[in-house]
Design a protein around this motif. Structure first.
Motif, mmCIF file in Angstrom:
data_model
loop_
_atom_site.group_PDB
_atom_site.id
_atom_site.type_symbol
_atom_site.label_atom_id
_atom_site.label_comp_id
_atom_site.label_asym_id
_atom_site.label_seq_id
_atom_site.Cartn_x
_atom_site.Cartn_y
_atom_site.Cartn_z
ATOM 1 N N ILE A 5 9.202 4.305 8.280
ATOM 2 C CA ILE A 5 9.718 4.777 9.568
ATOM 3 C C ILE A 5 10.923 5.693 9.355
ATOM 4 O O ILE A 5 11.017 6.758 9.965
ATOM 5 C CB ILE A 5 10.071 3.585 10.485
ATOM 6 N N VAL A 6 11.826 5.290 8.470
ATOM 7 C CA VAL A 6 13.001 6.118 8.177
ATOM 8 C C VAL A 6 12.571 7.464 7.601
ATOM 9 O O VAL A 6 13.076 8.521 8.010
ATOM 10 C CB VAL A 6 13.974 5.390 7.223
ATOM 11 N N ALA A 8 9.693 9.010 8.029
ATOM 12 C CA ALA A 8 9.009 9.792 9.069
ATOM 13 C C ALA A 8 9.979 10.380 10.088
ATOM 14 O O ALA A 8 9.795 11.507 10.549
ATOM 15 C CB ALA A 8 7.974 8.923 9.774
ATOM 16 N N LEU A 9 11.011 9.639 10.432
ATOM 17 C CA LEU A 9 11.905 10.079 11.499
ATOM 18 C C LEU A 9 13.100 10.910 11.032
ATOM 19 O O LEU A 9 13.580 11.768 11.767
ATOM 20 C CB LEU A 9 12.411 8.868 12.287
ATOM 21 N N PHE A 10 13.569 10.654 9.812
ATOM 22 C CA PHE A 10 14.842 11.252 9.428
ATOM 23 C C PHE A 10 14.826 12.151 8.199
ATOM 24 O O PHE A 10 15.756 12.925 7.999
ATOM 25 C CB PHE A 10 15.892 10.151 9.216
ATOM 26 N N ILE A 11 13.822 12.057 7.356
ATOM 27 C CA ILE A 11 13.801 12.864 6.139
ATOM 28 C C ILE A 11 13.047 14.155 6.420
ATOM 29 O O ILE A 11 11.916 14.143 6.871
ATOM 30 C CB ILE A 11 13.143 12.101 4.966
ATOM 31 N N ARG A 12 13.682 15.265 6.137
ATOM 32 C CA ARG A 12 13.080 16.581 6.357
ATOM 33 C C ARG A 12 13.197 17.408 5.076
ATOM 34 O O ARG A 12 13.961 18.348 4.997
ATOM 35 C CB ARG A 12 13.782 17.312 7.497
ATOM 36 N N ASP A 13 12.461 17.031 4.066
ATOM 37 C CA ASP A 13 12.511 17.760 2.803
ATOM 38 C C ASP A 13 11.105 18.182 2.404
ATOM 39 O O ASP A 13 10.175 18.056 3.180
ATOM 40 C CB ASP A 13 13.179 16.916 1.716
ATOM 41 N N SER A 14 10.969 18.666 1.190
ATOM 42 C CA SER A 14 9.661 19.161 0.758
ATOM 43 C C SER A 14 8.954 18.231 -0.222
ATOM 44 O O SER A 14 7.886 18.560 -0.715
ATOM 45 C CB SER A 14 9.818 20.550 0.126
ATOM 46 N N PHE A 15 9.526 17.060 -0.510
ATOM 47 C CA PHE A 15 8.872 16.132 -1.425
ATOM 48 C C PHE A 15 8.759 14.716 -0.865
ATOM 49 O O PHE A 15 7.661 14.163 -0.806
ATOM 50 C CB PHE A 15 9.598 16.087 -2.777
ATOM 51 N N VAL A 23 2.150 8.608 -0.423
ATOM 52 C CA VAL A 23 1.886 7.627 -1.488
ATOM 53 C C VAL A 23 2.238 6.229 -0.982
ATOM 54 O O VAL A 23 1.456 5.280 -1.122
ATOM 55 C CB VAL A 23 2.690 7.960 -2.769
ATOM 56 N N LEU A 24 3.411 6.108 -0.366
ATOM 57 C CA LEU A 24 3.873 4.801 0.117
ATOM 58 C C LEU A 24 3.032 4.259 1.261
ATOM 59 O O LEU A 24 2.825 3.052 1.359
ATOM 60 C CB LEU A 24 5.337 4.895 0.543
ATOM 61 N N VAL A 25 2.534 5.139 2.129
ATOM 62 C CA VAL A 25 1.788 4.641 3.282
ATOM 63 C C VAL A 25 0.469 3.983 2.863
ATOM 64 O O VAL A 25 0.073 2.968 3.444
ATOM 65 C CB VAL A 25 1.576 5.741 4.354
ATOM 66 N N VAL A 26 -0.211 4.521 1.846
ATOM 67 C CA VAL A 26 -1.453 3.860 1.416
ATOM 68 C C VAL A 26 -1.145 2.535 0.713
ATOM 69 O O VAL A 26 -1.905 1.575 0.849
ATOM 70 C CB VAL A 26 -2.361 4.760 0.546
ATOM 71 N N ILE A 27 -0.025 2.479 0.002
ATOM 72 C CA ILE A 27 0.378 1.213 -0.631
ATOM 73 C C ILE A 27 0.692 0.185 0.443
ATOM 74 O O ILE A 27 0.255 -0.963 0.369
ATOM 75 C CB ILE A 27 1.573 1.432 -1.579
#
Length: 108
Positions: A5-6, A8-15, A23-27
């Protein structure tokens, strides 16, 4: 889940958001289903990978627009709005990590 959630809502980068988040969502989804279902772990891993790839295919065909949800931020986060081939790589890496982890866990 909080990490996703953090991201998706707050990180705005390219990696982190576009790649590591996938990767984390499928885990996370794999672990959730393993905790809730009595299916084999291999079947769950295959399902999660197929599900993630199916969502990516829906993004390719602009499914969110067909549903009329393109202006809803929650729908854009959950369903996704932009197709990217690298997302498929991220899903495969996440499932691959699960496979390696499960093998190491079962050896010990």
């Amino acid at each position: 889940m909080l990490t996703l959630i953090v991201i998706a809502l707050f990180i705005r980068d390219s990696f982190i958001r576009p790649f590591l988040g996938d990767v984390l969502v499928v885990i996370w989804l794999y672990l959730l289903l393993v905790a809730c279902l009595s299916c084999s772990k291999k079947s769950i891993a295959i399902f999660v990978l197929a599900f993630a790839c199916s969502l990516e295919a829906l993004q390719y065909f602009q499914f969110i627009n067909l549903l009329g949800l393109q202006d809803h931020q929650a729908a854009r986060i959950i369903i996704g709005a932009t197709f990217d081939w690298l997302d498929l790589v991220a899903y495969a890496l996440g499932i691959g990590f699960i496979g390696v982890f499960e093998r190491l866990l079962n050896k010990g």
